[in-house]
Design an enzyme around this catalytic site. Structure first.
Site, short mmCIF file in Angstrom:
data_model
loop_
_atom_site.label_atom_id
_atom_site.label_comp_id
_atom_site.label_asym_id
_atom_site.label_seq_id
_atom_site.Cartn_x
_atom_site.Cartn_y
_atom_site.Cartn_z
N THR A 85 0.86 -1.19 0.00
CA THR A 85 0.00 0.00 0.00
C THR A 85 0.89 1.23 0.00
O THR A 85 1.62 1.46 0.97
CB THR A 85 -0.91 0.02 1.25
OG1 THR A 85 -1.64 -1.20 1.31
CG2 THR A 85 -1.87 1.21 1.19
N LYS B 53 -7.58 1.19 -2.59
CA LYS B 53 -7.09 0.70 -1.30
C LYS B 53 -7.25 1.77 -0.21
O LYS B 53 -7.60 1.47 0.93
CB LYS B 53 -5.62 0.27 -1.44
CG LYS B 53 -4.94 -0.12 -0.15
CD LYS B 53 -5.50 -1.39 0.49
CE LYS B 53 -4.81 -1.64 1.82
NZ LYS B 53 -5.31 -2.84 2.50
N LYS C 191 0.45 4.68 8.56
CA LYS C 191 1.01 5.01 7.25
C LYS C 191 -0.12 5.21 6.24
O LYS C 191 -0.16 6.19 5.49
CB LYS C 191 1.93 3.85 6.82
CG LYS C 191 2.57 4.00 5.48
CD LYS C 191 2.26 2.94 4.47
CE LYS C 191 1.97 1.54 4.88
NZ LYS C 191 1.42 0.72 3.82
P1 NAP Z 1 5.84 -6.31 7.29
O1 NAP Z 1 5.50 -7.61 7.92
O2 NAP Z 1 6.30 -5.17 8.15
O3 NAP Z 1 6.94 -6.59 6.15
C1 NAP Z 1 7.53 -5.52 5.46
C2 NAP Z 1 8.48 -6.07 4.43
O4 NAP Z 1 9.08 -4.95 3.74
C3 NAP Z 1 9.64 -6.88 5.02
O5 NAP Z 1 9.95 -7.91 4.11
C4 NAP Z 1 10.77 -5.83 5.07
O6 NAP Z 1 12.06 -6.40 5.04
C5 NAP Z 1 10.50 -5.09 3.78
N1 NAP Z 1 11.11 -3.75 3.74
C6 NAP Z 1 10.75 -2.67 4.46
N2 NAP Z 1 11.51 -1.60 4.13
C7 NAP Z 1 12.37 -2.02 3.17
C8 NAP Z 1 13.40 -1.40 2.43
N3 NAP Z 1 13.69 -0.09 2.58
N4 NAP Z 1 14.08 -2.14 1.53
C9 NAP Z 1 13.78 -3.45 1.35
N5 NAP Z 1 12.82 -4.10 2.03
C10 NAP Z 1 12.11 -3.40 2.93
O7 NAP Z 1 4.61 -5.73 6.44
P2 NAP Z 1 3.34 -6.51 5.85
O8 NAP Z 1 2.30 -6.59 6.91
O9 NAP Z 1 3.79 -7.71 5.13
O10 NAP Z 1 2.82 -5.39 4.83
C11 NAP Z 1 3.39 -5.21 3.55
C12 NAP Z 1 2.53 -4.22 2.78
O11 NAP Z 1 1.21 -4.76 2.63
C13 NAP Z 1 2.36 -2.86 3.46
O12 NAP Z 1 2.32 -1.85 2.50
C14 NAP Z 1 1.02 -3.00 4.16
O13 NAP Z 1 0.39 -1.73 4.36
C15 NAP Z 1 0.25 -3.86 3.17
N6 NAP Z 1 -0.85 -4.66 3.73
C16 NAP Z 1 -0.68 -5.36 4.89
C17 NAP Z 1 -1.75 -6.10 5.39
C18 NAP Z 1 -1.64 -6.89 6.69
O14 NAP Z 1 -2.68 -7.33 7.21
N7 NAP Z 1 -0.44 -7.12 7.22
C19 NAP Z 1 -2.97 -6.14 4.71
C20 NAP Z 1 -3.09 -5.44 3.52
C21 NAP Z 1 -2.02 -4.69 3.05
P3 NAP Z 1 12.75 -6.93 6.41
O15 NAP Z 1 12.20 -8.30 6.61
O16 NAP Z 1 14.20 -6.90 6.12
O17 NAP Z 1 12.35 -5.96 7.50
#
Ligand code: NAP
Length: 303
Positions: free
Chosen positions: A100, A175, A243
């Site tokens: 997102t 979204k 965010k």
């Molecule tokens: P998360 O668990 O915090 O994972 C974030 C990922 O991004 C990790 O693999 C992290 O790597 C990587 N990352 C962050 N900054 C980076 C950078 N500068 N360079 C390279 N890699 C980077 O987040 P998530 O829950 O999977 O969410 C991912 C996305 O989906 C977000 O935009 C979120 O808003 C969206 N989303 C999430 C959900 C939910 O329920 N969780 C639902 C819908 C949408 P590391 O492992 O090295 O930290």
């Protein structure tokens, strides 16, 4: 002639990216992955995925490159930064960002990749961790329609309700609309449950009593019981909701759209971060209403 399956790359194996990758493997796509923290790839490699040393290396080996990282800056980093996707992606390949991020960032990345003959789709998701695990995500697609049709079998491995919304950025706009609905509804559920407890009613019983009627919602049915059980584990972290609320309010300013309810609830979610709960699940919003009302819904509370 049987067509060979599309070679897929995934960058970002966090809460969402990892289960989405496992579903791609289960569906039979050859998969190469990269994550900034390499250890998070272990489960994918054990299930048959291959490791790429950088986003660039992943892009060199993929026809469809998926990014699933935190925010606009992270997506720009893994696509346009040093050893980024743009350095390795082949002409004619499709890059699909499922994070997102701001609609404007999506459009900027699309324009930048178009210069090298690469199509970019914004395809954020809804449905949370459970949807990612079960392969039932809603996927909201913006960008070139023929590219969206080409990647459809890949998206179908991760989601169920896949909607083409229109030109670049329109998946992200959809979204943001989704997140207004989630944040306002979830805060309403929390407020109602604290009110119930303070009025001497049983909040768990109230959920059961009203969920079949006009007050029913995904938030009431899924997050309501977690609020009542005191389960604040993520799911979707408060910091990611903040965010998204920031992106919504930023865009509202750009288009001169007053958002009174979203502005109010964004302050409530912010107070969670101020209270050290940035990495709790968003259902922790109930603790803010509890503080305001001097009434707890659940005991004991787990962080
Ligand atoms: P998360 O668990 O915090 O994972 C974030 C990922 O991004 C990790 O693999 C992290 O790597 C990587 N990352 C962050 N900054 C980076 C950078 N500068 N360079 C390279 N890699 C980077 O987040 P998530 O829950 O999977 O969410 C991912 C996305 O989906 C977000 O935009 C979120 O808003 C969206 N989303 C999430 C959900 C939910 O329920 N969780 C639902 C819908 C949408 P590391 O492992 O090295 O930290």
């Amino acid at each position: 002639m049987v067509e060979s399956p599309i070679a897929v790359g995934v960058i970002g194996l966090g809460t969402m990216g990892k289960p989405m990758s496992l579903n791609l493997l289960r569906a039979g796509f050859p998969l190469v992955v990269h994550n900034r923290t390499a250890g998070k790839a272990d489960e994918i490699l054990a299930a048959g995925g291959r490791w790429g040393d950088s986003p660039l290396a992943v892009a060199q080996q993929s026809e469809v490159v998926i990014t699933m990282v935190t925010d606009s800056a992270a997506v720009q980093d893994v696509i346009l930064g040093q050893k980024g996707v743009a350095g390795g992606v082949r002409r004619g390949s499709v890059v699909v960002d499922m994070s997102t991020i701001s609609p404007r960032s999506a459009q900027e990345i699309a324009a930048r990749l178009a210069e090298q003959g690469v199509l970019f789709l914004d395809a954020p998701v809804s449905g949370g961790f459970a949807g990612a695990v079960q392969g039932t995500l809603s996927i909201l697609v913006g960008g070139d329609e023929s590219a969206a049709n080409r990647v459809l079998p890949v998206l179908q491995a991760m989601g169920r309700n896949i909607t083409y919304m229109g030109p670049s950025g329109s998946g992200q706009v959809t979204k943001l609309v989704n997140q207004i609905l989630v944040a306002v509804n979830q805060s309403g559920v929390a407020e109602a449950l604290v009110f119930a407890a303070k009025a001497g009613a049983d909040p768990g019983k109230i959920i059961e009593a009203v969920k079949g009627g006009g007050a029913s919602s995904f938030q009431l049915e899924n997050q309501g019981p977690r609020m009542v059980a005191g389960n604040l584990a993520p799911g979707f972290m408060v910091k990611h909701m903040l965010k998204d609320l920031h992106l919504i309010l930023e865009m509202a300013e750009d288009i001169c759209m007053p958002l009174p309810l979203t502005t109010l609830v964004s302050q409530l979610y912010r107070s969670l971060a101020a209270d050290g709960k940035a990495e709790s699940g968003t259902q922790a919003i109930v603790t803010v209403l509890e503080r305001l009302g001097g009434q707890e819904v659940a005991h004991p509370r787990q962080q």
